[in-house]
Design a protein around this motif. Structure first.
Motif, PDB file in Angstrom:
ATOM      1  N   UNK A 177      -5.021 145.502  23.490  1.00  0.00           N
ATOM      2  CA  UNK A 177      -5.218 144.472  24.513  1.00  0.00           C
ATOM      3  C   UNK A 177      -4.230 144.635  25.673  1.00  0.00           C
ATOM      4  N   UNK A 178      -3.015 145.066  25.364  1.00  0.00           N
ATOM      5  CA  UNK A 178      -2.038 145.274  26.440  1.00  0.00           C
ATOM      6  C   UNK A 178      -2.484 146.410  27.360  1.00  0.00           C
ATOM      7  N   UNK A 179      -3.339 147.281  26.848  1.00  0.00           N
ATOM      8  CA  UNK A 179      -3.847 148.414  27.641  1.00  0.00           C
ATOM      9  C   UNK A 179      -5.083 148.028  28.448  1.00  0.00           C
ATOM     10  N   UNK A 180      -6.028 147.288  27.835  1.00  0.00           N
ATOM     11  CA  UNK A 180      -7.298 147.008  28.516  1.00  0.00           C
ATOM     12  C   UNK A 180      -7.291 145.672  29.241  1.00  0.00           C
ATOM     13  N   UNK A 181      -6.525 144.684  28.749  1.00  0.00           N
ATOM     14  CA  UNK A 181      -6.478 143.375  29.386  1.00  0.00           C
ATOM     15  C   UNK A 181      -7.828 142.673  29.354  1.00  0.00           C
ATOM     16  N   UNK A 182      -8.016 141.708  30.262  1.00  0.00           N
ATOM     17  CA  UNK A 182      -9.282 140.990  30.346  1.00  0.00           C
ATOM     18  C   UNK A 182      -9.399 139.853  29.362  1.00  0.00           C
ATOM     19  N   UNK A 183     -10.634 139.489  29.045  1.00  0.00           N
ATOM     20  CA  UNK A 183     -10.906 138.392  28.124  1.00  0.00           C
ATOM     21  C   UNK A 183     -10.582 138.807  26.688  1.00  0.00           C
ATOM     22  N   UNK A 184      -9.843 137.958  25.968  1.00  0.00           N
ATOM     23  CA  UNK A 184      -9.405 138.310  24.617  1.00  0.00           C
ATOM     24  C   UNK A 184     -10.573 138.510  23.664  1.00  0.00           C
ATOM     25  N   UNK A 185     -11.533 137.605  23.739  1.00  0.00           N
ATOM     26  CA  UNK A 185     -12.663 137.698  22.808  1.00  0.00           C
ATOM     27  C   UNK A 185     -13.508 138.941  23.075  1.00  0.00           C
ATOM     28  N   UNK A 186     -13.710 139.270  24.355  1.00  0.00           N
ATOM     29  CA  UNK A 186     -14.459 140.492  24.689  1.00  0.00           C
ATOM     30  C   UNK A 186     -13.711 141.731  24.205  1.00  0.00           C
ATOM     31  N   UNK A 187     -12.398 141.735  24.419  1.00  0.00           N
ATOM     32  CA  UNK A 187     -11.579 142.868  23.976  1.00  0.00           C
ATOM     33  C   UNK A 187     -11.642 143.012  22.459  1.00  0.00           C
ATOM     34  N   UNK A 188     -11.596 141.892  21.756  1.00  0.00           N
ATOM     35  CA  UNK A 188     -11.643 141.944  20.287  1.00  0.00           C
ATOM     36  C   UNK A 188     -12.970 142.512  19.801  1.00  0.00           C
ATOM     37  N   UNK A 189     -14.083 142.070  20.396  1.00  0.00           N
ATOM     38  CA  UNK A 189     -15.394 142.563  19.953  1.00  0.00           C
ATOM     39  C   UNK A 189     -15.500 144.066  20.150  1.00  0.00           C
ATOM     40  N   UNK A 190     -14.960 144.569  21.245  1.00  0.00           N
ATOM     41  CA  UNK A 190     -14.949 146.018  21.491  1.00  0.00           C
ATOM     42  C   UNK A 190     -14.063 146.719  20.464  1.00  0.00           C
ATOM     43  N   UNK A 191     -12.913 146.144  20.197  1.00  0.00           N
ATOM     44  CA  UNK A 191     -11.968 146.719  19.229  1.00  0.00           C
ATOM     45  C   UNK A 191     -12.570 146.700  17.828  1.00  0.00           C
TER      46      UNK A 191
END
Length: 429
Positions: free
Chosen positions: A164-178
């Motif tokens: 998340x520190x690398x991609x930023x943005x919305x936390x929930x969107x980042x989590x779904x991608x991760x």
């Protein structure tokens, strides 16, 4: 977007061990970022600290230009030839398993590489760092073969916090991608979904399986493949070698002994592809011999192995939480609590599960992973084993919510998934 994925936790662990008189052994699954950590992040730290380039000796044994130095005698000559004065020299060797033969593995006491490294450690002006991707060659033997002079730093794929520190943005969107593609560093360089999927597939077939088959002389590669599929499909479920052997025979019509399956399980663990959590009797304070739970080192690898078909969100979240706990250097077991029930005048005993019994030093936590606890009966089911531990260690339930953490009347901490993953001190709340 930043160009470099920060791995400050691991970098600091290495810096803390600098010039401590021990051989720093940096272990972890291949392609998880060990080389970048040592050859880029730590190298840059040394330069910024005033170390001259000629005082840093780097050797990548998985690089064909360094094949000659897979011979420990040649490696020793090369390193000693670079040490020309009394300044401190920092020796960085990548993927040292390439300097260990199959025959030497059968008798670790005779591994020539260990003798070479121990000999170099007798020089007062060297500080040695090595990476490796197989625990049998390193961590299990490190204390004996390095004669108490080995110090391990275990590296894992990118955590959600690092991601998340690398991609930023919305936390929930980042989590779904991760949760779909995981944290293998090079995945973040791939632009399309197809590229990410292909890269993860390739890691399994062209890197991990080839390594295991070659290193251990696997006679039944199809069994290794089916076993891996089974483990990926059932992350977070109890299993053991005999159960898997029976499943392969009845479902796949593959006849294989429990002993062979057990050996292959060990190879997958030794290659850091999987970790296992043992069952622990909370009240009896003892371990059960079997079964265990197995978790994949990276959820993206798990998903790729199953062709992204089995997206059980509950199991994926549990695997991510388990990996995060390992990243934070906790030891993790699966808890079993025996509860006595009374129904229609009859007493009966029932075993309930606590997802994770977590220890580090004197600290101990009981943790439940629950995707959704909005339903009162579901919540009570999750809380029940926590309430029946009959001790005073901290009890936590992690659910996929953005709510702020809070503590209920039973002293149980309710923690949101994102807060847990992004705050390394979240268990202390």
């Amino acid at each position: 977007m930043q160009n470099i994925i920060k791995r400050d936790e691991y970098l600091n662990r290495i810096i803390d061990r600098k010039e401590n008189g021990l051989i720093k052994v940096i272990t972890g699954i291949r392609r998880c970022g060990k080389s970048f950590l040592l050859f880029n992040l730590f190298y840059d730290y040394l330069i910024e600290s005033g170390v001259k380039e000629e005082q840093i000796i780097t050797i990548a044994l998985d690089d064909d230009t360094f094949v000659k130095y897979r011979d420990p005698d040649e490696l020793s000559k090369y390193i000693r030839g670079k040490i020309v004065n009394l300044d401190m020299y920092y020796i960085l060797i990548d993927e040292v398993q390439y300097a260990i033969t199959k025959d030497e593995l059968k008798n670790p006491e005779n591994i020539k590489l260990y003798n070479v490294l121990n000999g170099l450690m007798r020089l007062r002006n060297v500080d040695i760092y090595v990476t490796g991707s197989n625990s049998k060659m390193l961590t299990k033997d490190v204390l004996t073969a390095f004669r108490g002079r080995g110090d391990e730093v275990r590296v894992y794929p990118i955590s959600f916090k690092e991601y998340y520190s690398f991609v930023g943005g919305d936390k929930s969107d980042a989590y779904e991608e991760y949760a779909l593609y995981g944290g293998m560093p090079l995945v973040l360089t791939k632009k399309s979904d197809a590229e990410k999927m292909n890269y993860l597939h390739t890691l399994f077939t062209e890197v991990y399986f080839k390594d295991i088959v070659e290193r251990y002389d696997i006679e039944l590669p199809d069994v290794l493949s089916e076993l891996t599929d089974d483990l990926c499909s059932s992350v977070g479920s109890f299993t053991n070698a005999s159960k898997i052997s029976n499943t392969l025979q009845t479902v796949k019509n593959i006849k294989v002994s429990g002993t062979t399956v057990s050996n292959y399980l060990n190879y997958l663990i030794e290659s850091f592809l999987f970790s296992n959590a043992k069952r622990y009797d909370v009240k009896g304070k003892k371990y059960f011999e079997y079964p265990s739970k197995y978790y994949c080192a990276d959820i993206g690898l798990r998903n790729a192995r199953l062709n992204f078909r089995q997206q059980e969100e509950t199991h994926i979240m549990e695997n991510i939480i388990y990996n995060e706990l390992l990243c934070r250097e906790y030891s993790v077991d699966v808890g079993v609590v025996e509860i006595v029930e009374t129904s229609v005048g009859k007493r009966s005993k029932k075993q309930c599960e606590i997802d994770f019994v977590v220890n580090k030093g004197s600290k101990k936590y009981y943790i439940q992973s629950a995707l959704n606890v909005s339903d009162p009966s579901k919540l009570e089911t999750e809380l029940r084993p926590l309430k029946n531990t009959k001790d005073f260690f901290k009890k936590i339930i992690i659910s996929k919510t953005s709510m702020k953490s809070w503590t209920d009347e039973d002293g149980i901490l309710h923690l949101g998934l994102y807060e847990f993953l992004l705050n390394v001190n979240s268990l202390e709340l």
